[in-house]
Design a protein around this motif. Structure first.
Motif, PDB file in Angstrom:
ATOM      1  N   ASP A  83      -1.362 -16.797  -4.664  1.00  0.00           N
ATOM      2  CA  ASP A  83      -0.143 -16.497  -3.927  1.00  0.00           C
ATOM      3  C   ASP A  83      -0.548 -16.139  -2.500  1.00  0.00           C
ATOM      4  N   GLU A  84      -0.164 -16.974  -1.550  1.00  0.00           N
ATOM      5  CA  GLU A  84      -0.580 -16.768  -0.165  1.00  0.00           C
ATOM      6  C   GLU A  84       0.045 -15.531   0.469  1.00  0.00           C
ATOM      7  N   ALA A  85       1.073 -14.984  -0.146  1.00  0.00           N
ATOM      8  CA  ALA A  85       1.708 -13.772   0.378  1.00  0.00           C
ATOM      9  C   ALA A  85       0.879 -12.525   0.059  1.00  0.00           C
ATOM     10  N   ILE A  86      -0.098 -12.655  -0.847  1.00  0.00           N
ATOM     11  CA  ILE A  86      -0.921 -11.521  -1.259  1.00  0.00           C
ATOM     12  C   ILE A  86      -2.240 -11.541  -0.491  1.00  0.00           C
ATOM     13  N   ASP A  87      -2.569 -10.430   0.145  1.00  0.00           N
ATOM     14  CA  ASP A  87      -3.850 -10.273   0.837  1.00  0.00           C
ATOM     15  C   ASP A  87      -4.836  -9.729  -0.197  1.00  0.00           C
ATOM     16  N   HIS A  88      -5.658 -10.638  -0.745  1.00  0.00           N
ATOM     17  CA  HIS A  88      -6.539 -10.252  -1.847  1.00  0.00           C
ATOM     18  C   HIS A  88      -7.639  -9.284  -1.418  1.00  0.00           C
ATOM     19  N   ALA A  89      -8.147  -9.420  -0.208  1.00  0.00           N
ATOM     20  CA  ALA A  89      -9.177  -8.485   0.266  1.00  0.00           C
ATOM     21  C   ALA A  89      -8.599  -7.075   0.344  1.00  0.00           C
ATOM     22  N   ARG A  90      -7.383  -6.976   0.822  1.00  0.00           N
ATOM     23  CA  ARG A  90      -6.729  -5.664   0.914  1.00  0.00           C
ATOM     24  C   ARG A  90      -6.449  -5.092  -0.473  1.00  0.00           C
ATOM     25  N   ALA A  91      -6.022  -5.963  -1.403  1.00  0.00           N
ATOM     26  CA  ALA A  91      -5.767  -5.517  -2.773  1.00  0.00           C
ATOM     27  C   ALA A  91      -7.065  -5.061  -3.442  1.00  0.00           C
ATOM     28  N   GLN A  92      -8.169  -5.780  -3.202  1.00  0.00           N
ATOM     29  CA  GLN A  92      -9.460  -5.397  -3.770  1.00  0.00           C
ATOM     30  C   GLN A  92      -9.908  -4.045  -3.224  1.00  0.00           C
ATOM     31  N   ALA A  93      -9.734  -3.835  -1.919  1.00  0.00           N
ATOM     32  CA  ALA A  93     -10.093  -2.546  -1.314  1.00  0.00           C
ATOM     33  C   ALA A  93      -9.232  -1.424  -1.900  1.00  0.00           C
ATOM     34  N   ALA A  94      -7.945  -1.691  -2.108  1.00  0.00           N
ATOM     35  CA  ALA A  94      -7.053  -0.680  -2.700  1.00  0.00           C
ATOM     36  C   ALA A  94      -7.509  -0.333  -4.119  1.00  0.00           C
ATOM     37  N   LEU A  95      -7.934  -1.340  -4.878  1.00  0.00           N
ATOM     38  CA  LEU A  95      -8.427  -1.097  -6.223  1.00  0.00           C
ATOM     39  C   LEU A  95      -9.703  -0.253  -6.182  1.00  0.00           C
ATOM     40  N   GLU A  96     -10.630  -0.582  -5.295  1.00  0.00           N
ATOM     41  CA  GLU A  96     -11.873   0.187  -5.173  1.00  0.00           C
ATOM     42  C   GLU A  96     -11.592   1.637  -4.776  1.00  0.00           C
ATOM     43  N   ARG A  97     -10.660   1.847  -3.844  1.00  0.00           N
ATOM     44  CA  ARG A  97     -10.292   3.215  -3.441  1.00  0.00           C
ATOM     45  C   ARG A  97      -9.713   3.990  -4.624  1.00  0.00           C
ATOM     46  N   ALA A  98      -8.804   3.350  -5.363  1.00  0.00           N
ATOM     47  CA  ALA A  98      -8.169   4.018  -6.500  1.00  0.00           C
ATOM     48  C   ALA A  98      -9.208   4.382  -7.564  1.00  0.00           C
ATOM     49  N   LEU A  99     -10.119   3.469  -7.855  1.00  0.00           N
ATOM     50  CA  LEU A  99     -11.149   3.741  -8.860  1.00  0.00           C
ATOM     51  C   LEU A  99     -12.077   4.872  -8.418  1.00  0.00           C
ATOM     52  N   ALA A 100     -12.465   4.887  -7.145  1.00  0.00           N
ATOM     53  CA  ALA A 100     -13.327   5.960  -6.628  1.00  0.00           C
ATOM     54  C   ALA A 100     -12.602   7.298  -6.694  1.00  0.00           C
ATOM     55  N   ARG A 101     -11.348   7.309  -6.310  1.00  0.00           N
ATOM     56  CA  ARG A 101     -10.578   8.551  -6.338  1.00  0.00           C
ATOM     57  C   ARG A 101     -10.432   9.071  -7.770  1.00  0.00           C
ATOM     58  N   MET A 102     -10.168   8.152  -8.715  1.00  0.00           N
ATOM     59  CA  MET A 102     -10.027   8.554 -10.114  1.00  0.00           C
ATOM     60  C   MET A 102     -11.338   9.112 -10.664  1.00  0.00           C
TER      61      MET A 102
END
Length: 142
Positions: free
Chosen positions: A114-133
């Protein structure tokens, strides 16, 4: 006569908003761009970039944790300066919010193509969430 090496070094963790830590510690583990690295008193000087992850340090034989978001580290024999976009102590992390961010990021990453999704940004958000958890969970154990 041989000079006795200090058993501690100064750690400063700074974000654009505030000074998070400025204290003497015994050991540091940080998320370098190429992998985690450790620092002890008298370490060889170097500079490196940091990625999203867990930063841990030992003071008084107690391990402490921070969730950090991208930045730089300057290592000197007697001091480490960490400059990051953000850093949070375990007690500052809203675990429910981090879990919701993880779910949102995973959902975005499932929409590959889906070209509307910025996958690099989504991956960074996932990494941040996992680190915070992870940091929040470790902070509650100590």
């Amino acid at each position: 006569m041989a000079e006795q090496q200090s058993q501690t070094f100064m750690l400063e963790v700074v974000t654009p908003q505030r000074l998070i830590i400025s204290e003497e510690i015994e050991e540091l583990m940080a998320p370098g761009q190429e992998g985690y690295f450790g620092v002890w008193p008298g370490h060889t000087p170097f500079m490196t970039t940091l990625k999203i992850g867990e930063l841990s340090y030992t003071r008084g034989r107690k391990e402490r944790f921070l969730a950090v978001n991208w930045g730089y580290a300057e290592v000197r024999p007697d001091k480490v300066i960490v400059l990051v976009e953000s850093a949070e102590r375990p007690e500052e992390i809203d675990l429910a919010r981090a879990e919701q961010a993880k779910v949102r990021a995973e959902e975005r990453l499932r929409q590959f193509g889906d070209e509307a999704i910025d996958h690099a940004r989504a991956q960074a958000a996932l990494e941040r969430a996992l680190a915070r958890m992870a940091v929040a969970a470790k902070g509650r154990q100590s």
